[in-house]
Design a protein around this motif. Structure first.
Motif, mmCIF file in Angstrom:
data_model
loop_
_atom_site.group_PDB
_atom_site.id
_atom_site.type_symbol
_atom_site.label_atom_id
_atom_site.label_comp_id
_atom_site.label_asym_id
_atom_site.label_seq_id
_atom_site.Cartn_x
_atom_site.Cartn_y
_atom_site.Cartn_z
ATOM 1 N N ILE A 384 0.829 -1.209 0.000
ATOM 2 C CA ILE A 384 0.000 0.000 0.000
ATOM 3 C C ILE A 384 0.858 1.252 0.000
ATOM 4 O O ILE A 384 0.669 2.154 -0.834
ATOM 5 C CB ILE A 384 -0.959 -0.006 1.207
ATOM 6 C CG1 ILE A 384 -1.912 -1.200 1.118
ATOM 7 C CG2 ILE A 384 -1.763 1.304 1.261
ATOM 8 C CD1 ILE A 384 -2.805 -1.376 2.335
ATOM 9 N N ARG A 388 2.360 0.972 -4.149
ATOM 10 C CA ARG A 388 1.228 1.653 -4.776
ATOM 11 C C ARG A 388 1.374 3.165 -4.752
ATOM 12 O O ARG A 388 1.024 3.837 -5.723
ATOM 13 C CB ARG A 388 -0.076 1.222 -4.094
ATOM 14 C CG ARG A 388 -1.313 1.413 -4.954
ATOM 15 C CD ARG A 388 -2.461 0.587 -4.431
ATOM 16 N NE ARG A 388 -2.883 1.005 -3.098
ATOM 17 C CZ ARG A 388 -3.802 0.376 -2.384
ATOM 18 N NH1 ARG A 388 -4.364 -0.724 -2.872
ATOM 19 N NH2 ARG A 388 -4.144 0.795 -1.189
ATOM 20 N N ASN A 393 3.280 5.826 -8.028
ATOM 21 C CA ASN A 393 2.721 7.159 -8.214
ATOM 22 C C ASN A 393 3.758 8.261 -8.054
ATOM 23 O O ASN A 393 4.050 8.990 -8.987
ATOM 24 C CB ASN A 393 1.554 7.385 -7.247
ATOM 25 C CG ASN A 393 0.259 6.854 -7.775
ATOM 26 O OD1 ASN A 393 -0.539 7.571 -8.368
ATOM 27 N ND2 ASN A 393 0.005 5.559 -7.570
ATOM 28 N N SER A 439 0.176 14.677 0.316
ATOM 29 C CA SER A 439 -0.282 13.304 0.538
ATOM 30 C C SER A 439 0.104 12.810 1.927
ATOM 31 O O SER A 439 -0.705 12.181 2.623
ATOM 32 C CB SER A 439 0.317 12.376 -0.528
ATOM 33 O OG SER A 439 -0.107 12.730 -1.817
ATOM 34 N N VAL A 444 -3.499 10.509 2.401
ATOM 35 C CA VAL A 444 -4.157 9.975 1.207
ATOM 36 C C VAL A 444 -3.316 10.321 -0.016
ATOM 37 O O VAL A 444 -2.542 11.287 0.003
ATOM 38 C CB VAL A 444 -5.591 10.526 1.026
ATOM 39 C CG1 VAL A 444 -6.489 10.094 2.172
ATOM 40 C CG2 VAL A 444 -5.575 12.035 0.884
ATOM 41 N N ASN A 445 -3.485 9.550 -1.053
ATOM 42 C CA ASN A 445 -2.735 9.758 -2.287
ATOM 43 C C ASN A 445 -3.378 10.885 -3.085
ATOM 44 O O ASN A 445 -4.390 10.678 -3.760
ATOM 45 C CB ASN A 445 -2.723 8.463 -3.098
ATOM 46 C CG ASN A 445 -1.878 8.554 -4.345
ATOM 47 O OD1 ASN A 445 -1.436 9.630 -4.740
ATOM 48 N ND2 ASN A 445 -1.655 7.412 -4.975
ATOM 49 N N SER A 448 -3.167 10.445 -7.210
ATOM 50 C CA SER A 448 -4.270 9.749 -7.866
ATOM 51 C C SER A 448 -5.406 9.580 -6.874
ATOM 52 O O SER A 448 -6.283 10.434 -6.790
ATOM 53 C CB SER A 448 -3.803 8.408 -8.446
ATOM 54 O OG SER A 448 -3.237 7.592 -7.439
ATOM 55 N N SER A 449 -5.380 8.527 -6.081
ATOM 56 C CA SER A 449 -6.418 8.341 -5.058
ATOM 57 C C SER A 449 -6.008 7.198 -4.149
ATOM 58 O O SER A 449 -5.075 6.448 -4.443
ATOM 59 C CB SER A 449 -7.771 8.029 -5.717
ATOM 60 O OG SER A 449 -7.690 6.821 -6.451
ATOM 61 N N GLY A 450 -6.715 7.067 -3.038
ATOM 62 C CA GLY A 450 -6.508 5.942 -2.139
ATOM 63 C C GLY A 450 -5.699 6.278 -0.909
ATOM 64 O O GLY A 450 -5.015 7.295 -0.836
ATOM 65 N N GLU A 451 -5.781 5.395 0.079
ATOM 66 C CA GLU A 451 -5.014 5.543 1.304
ATOM 67 C C GLU A 451 -3.548 5.217 1.047
ATOM 68 O O GLU A 451 -3.209 4.484 0.108
ATOM 69 C CB GLU A 451 -5.565 4.609 2.387
ATOM 70 C CG GLU A 451 -7.011 4.872 2.779
ATOM 71 C CD GLU A 451 -7.195 6.212 3.459
ATOM 72 O OE1 GLU A 451 -6.322 6.584 4.269
ATOM 73 O OE2 GLU A 451 -8.206 6.885 3.186
#
Length: 546
Positions: A384, A388, A393, A439, A444-445, A448-451
């Motif tokens: 994660i 990721r 990213n 971030s 959070v990212n 782009s998105s996501g934890e």
């Protein structure tokens, strides 16, 4: 006059910041406090003390429920594991975890060696386990001998795959590795003086070198262990080795290397070739120019060439290519700290744009980011957080595919004229660089998105590291002293202060807010303002430099 004379006296804060940034990926207030009580020589000697890995080997937390785990030490053939691209990213995450958790020159030099003996982990270097062995080999010689590494790297599986030397044999010569070995890895070309003829070697030398390198193969099950390093290595297929004598050009004094036939003798032939290449002063100068560009600045004049590069090359030769004596001399010198003249236009401090690797390492270590523990939470750290968010990213959008440079020449910042490190900062990379701190603060990212499973507590950082934080002027000034190579002037203090104190309000407005937080531990108001301050200061031009 440019001088390698050791810097006298103890390091002050400015010089300690300079050394820690240039020499490590771990940059903290505590380490600054330690190094400001040392001389430059003592500080560098401290950084060259080797230590065991903080993290012994990488771990793959996928597939969930039945993870591949410590696959690099499994008996399964490396290529038989699925998810090789993911696993190579996890190996990079293993390396980075060690780099930011140890205050050592080893990791900076390991990455330097990667820029010298480049492979691209996702560009044809084989299974992830072989890439793991490649990084361990660089780490092993990071505080050791460049010439010995230049021999060992030939039998590294990732290198054998990457430049096709495992296909090179006496029946079907492949010159890829031989060409890059001379052109990029060791002596470099020099000026072209005729068709197929460069100052330092000729096309015929490449052909002869390819014969030396013929017959080296990959041992896929990693069962052959180098007795010197304990790391798996390839082998020699003596039936595919060209056993003819190899005669080189006048660039190498027309030296003839006697062809060999047995496995032991072929290794001796490889030694003879490497010794011949490293007997040329231009080889030592090539490495010292690379070291200078990596640690000091990207451009220099004839004075630096004569007074810094050439003496360092002589020192490298005198120490039979042991890297530590040269780096110790450079990083302890008056020249490194720009203390050898009073010219304001040639400053070395603050002269390099931080690489994306340096930027993320510095932010995470300085602000003590709550990075997941790789042992207790391998899924959160490896998959994660690192793969990721950081790998897929941040690095991609900031212009640095970690351990996957665009070509065998490496990252443009370390070789491409005239911009060099300016390649790190452009309209294409600014989003990744500027989104990093946002971030980490938000958890959070924002690219782009996501934890991302990691955060930075800016309020706690200020509370633990800034004395007199109730005064907005002191807070901004001390923050700048930690974040920036140089102190900032009153105009910049006032600019950043506006994130703490709104226009028209007196300074004691912030003092009241801060004192209320200390009294009731409610950080809601101070967090909003300090988050904004830290974001602005990190994304300012001053922080992009080191």
């Amino acid at each position: 006059m440019a001088s390698l004379t050791p810097l006298s006296g103890n390091l002050d804060l400015r010089k300690a910041k300079h050394l820690l940034r240039r020499a490590t990926f771990n940059y903290t207030k505590n380490q600054l406090d330690v190094f400001t009580s040392m001389s430059a020589t003592e500080a560098v000697d401290t950084l060259t003390i080797d230590a065991p890995y903080a993290l012994q080997e990488p771990y793959d937390p996928l597939p969930e429920g039945s993870p591949d785990g410590f696959w690099t030490s499994a008996t399964t053939l490396p290529r038989d594991f699925e998810g090789q691209t993911r696993k190579r990213a996890l190996v990079a995450g293993w390396w980075w975890y060690n780099a930011i958790n140890q205050v050592s020159l080893k990791h900076k030099l390991s990455f330097f060696l990667h820029t010298c003996f480049t492979v691209s982990k996702d560009g044809g270097s084989g299974a992830a386990t072989y890439f793991y062995d490649y990084l361990r080999l660089l780490d092993f010689y990071a505080l050791g001998n460049i010439k010995t590494l230049a021999k060992k790297i030939t039998l590294d599986s990732s290198m054998l795959y990457y430049l096709d030397n495992h296909r090179n044999n006496k029946y079907n010569p492949n010159e890829n590795y031989a060409r890059e070995y001379l052109e990029l890895f060791t002596i470099l070309r020099g000026e072209q003086i005729g068709p197929g003829n460069y100052t330092n070697y000729t096309e015929e030398d490449i052909q002869e070198a390819a014969k030396v390198f013929s017959g080296f193969k990959i041992e896929e099950n990693r069962s052959i262990i180098d007795p010197d390093t304990g790391i798996p290595m390839g082998y020699v297929n003596f039936e595919q080795h060209n056993s003819d004598n190899k005669t080189f050009s006048n660039a190498f004094n027309n030296q003839t290397i006697i062809g060999r036939e047995t496995t032991t003798e072929i290794f001796e032939e490889l030694d003879d070739f490497v010794e011949m290449v490293f007997a040329q002063q231009e080889t030592a100068k090539a490495y010292c120019r690379k070291l200078y560009r990596y640690f000091v600045k990207s451009k220099w004049d004839d004075e630096v060439e004569a007074d810094i590069i050439t003496p360092l090359a002589d020192l490298l030769i005198a120490n039979d290519f042991e890297i530590v004596p040269v780096v110790r001399t450079l990083l302890s010198s008056q020249h490194f700290y720009d203390a050898d003249d009073s010219i304001a236009t040639d400053e070395t401090i603050g002269s390099i744009i931080k690489s994306p690797l340096q930027l993320v390492s510095e932010i995470c270590s300085l602000f003590n980011a709550s990075i997941p523990n790789s042992s207790n939470n391998p899924l959160e750290y490896y998959h994660i957080f690192f793969k990721r968010f950081i790998h897929d990213n941040y690095f991609v959008t900031s212009g640095m595919d970690l351990f996957s440079p665009f070509d065998v020449a490496g990252y443009h910042a370390y070789f491409q004229e005239p911009d060099f490190d300016r390649y790190w900062f452009s309209s294409n990379t600014i989003i990744g660089r500027y989104s990093l701190i946002e971030s980490l603060i938000q958890g959070v990212n924002t690219i782009s998105s996501g934890e991302i499973s990691a955060t930075i507590d800016t309020v706690l950082f200020v509370r633990n590291n800034i004395t007199g934080a109730q005064d907005p002027n002191v807070l901004v000034s001390e923050m700048a002293n930690l974040l920036y190579p140089e102190a900032i002037d009153a105009d910049r203090v006032n600019y950043f202060k506006q994130f703490l104190v709104e226009d028209g309000f007196p300074d004691y407005y912030w003092t009241g807010i801060w004192n209320r937080y200390l009294n009731d531990n409610d950080n809601f108001t101070v967090k909003t303002r300090i988050d904004a301050l830290v974001t602005a200061m990190i994304n300012a031009a001053e922080f992009q430099l080191m």
